[in-house]
Motif scaffolding. Structure first.
Motif, short mmCIF file in Angstrom:
data_model
loop_
_atom_site.label_atom_id
_atom_site.label_comp_id
_atom_site.label_asym_id
_atom_site.label_seq_id
_atom_site.Cartn_x
_atom_site.Cartn_y
_atom_site.Cartn_z
N LYS A 76 0.85 -1.19 0.00
CA LYS A 76 0.00 0.00 0.00
C LYS A 76 0.88 1.24 0.00
O LYS A 76 1.79 1.36 0.80
N GLU A 77 0.59 2.16 -0.91
CA GLU A 77 1.35 3.41 -1.02
C GLU A 77 0.74 4.50 -0.13
O GLU A 77 -0.43 4.86 -0.31
N LEU A 78 1.53 5.01 0.79
CA LEU A 78 1.13 6.12 1.66
C LEU A 78 2.19 7.21 1.53
O LEU A 78 3.26 6.98 0.97
N ILE A 79 1.91 8.39 2.10
CA ILE A 79 2.84 9.51 2.00
C ILE A 79 3.14 10.03 3.40
O ILE A 79 2.22 10.36 4.17
N ASN A 80 4.42 10.12 3.72
CA ASN A 80 4.86 10.64 5.01
C ASN A 80 4.88 12.18 4.98
O ASN A 80 5.35 12.78 4.03
N VAL A 81 4.35 12.80 6.05
CA VAL A 81 4.41 14.26 6.18
C VAL A 81 5.70 14.60 6.91
O VAL A 81 5.86 14.30 8.09
N GLU A 82 6.65 15.21 6.18
CA GLU A 82 7.95 15.56 6.73
C GLU A 82 7.80 16.50 7.92
O GLU A 82 7.07 17.48 7.85
N GLY A 83 8.47 16.19 9.01
CA GLY A 83 8.47 17.07 10.17
C GLY A 83 7.24 16.97 11.05
O GLY A 83 7.19 17.58 12.12
N GLY A 84 6.23 16.22 10.62
CA GLY A 84 5.03 16.02 11.42
C GLY A 84 4.33 17.30 11.83
O GLY A 84 4.43 18.34 11.18
N ILE A 85 3.61 17.22 12.95
CA ILE A 85 2.87 18.38 13.46
C ILE A 85 3.84 19.50 13.86
O ILE A 85 3.51 20.67 13.74
N SER A 86 5.04 19.13 14.28
CA SER A 86 6.04 20.16 14.62
C SER A 86 6.41 20.97 13.39
O SER A 86 6.51 22.20 13.45
N GLY A 87 6.62 20.31 12.27
CA GLY A 87 6.93 21.00 11.02
C GLY A 87 5.76 21.82 10.53
O GLY A 87 5.93 22.92 10.00
#
Length: 98
Positions: A76-87
Motif C-alpha cells: 500500500k502506497e502512503l505519504i509521510n508528512v515531513e516534520g510532522g505536526i512540529s513541522g
C-alpha cells in the motif's frame, strides 16, 4: 518512501485523507482539525481504516515514516508528512489547541 512537506500538504486543502498516528494525549494538546486519529498503538487492529494514498503524520516524522514503510511492505502506497505536526506548526499553518 513518498514524502510531502507540510506546506505542500496544506496547499492540497482539507479534502485529503490525513492520518495522525500520535497518541490521544499528544493529539489533545495540538491537532489538525481534518486529520483522522489512529494512534500507532491501535494501528495494527485498524489497518482497514487507512486508505491507499493517505498522508501520515506524527509529532516529528519518525513514527509516521515507520508506518509508511510498514504499509509499503504490505503493498500500500502512503505519504509521510515531513516534520510532522512540529513541522506543520513551524511553517505557521493552522492548528487547534486544547
Amino acid at each position: 518512501m513518498n514524502e510531502i512537506t507540510p506546506e505542500q500538504l496544506h496547499a492540497l486543502g482539507t479534502d485529503v485523507s490525513l492520518i495522525d498516528v500520535r497518541e490521544p494525549n499528544e493529539v489533545a494538546e495540538v491537532r489538525i482539525p481534518f486529520a483522522k486519529v489512529i494512534p500507532l498503538s491501535e494501528l495494527e487492529d485498524r489497518t482497514d481504516e487507512v486508505p491507499e494514498g493517505a498522508y501520515i503524520m506524527c509529532h516529528a516524522g519518525g513514527r509516521s515514516s515507520r508506518v509508511v514503510k510498514y504499509f509499503e511492505h504490505q503493498g500500500k502506497e502512503l505519504i509521510n508528512v515531513e516534520g510532522g505536526i512540529s513541522g506543520w506548526e513551524a511553517a505557521g499553518l493552522p492548528v487547534e489547541r486544547g
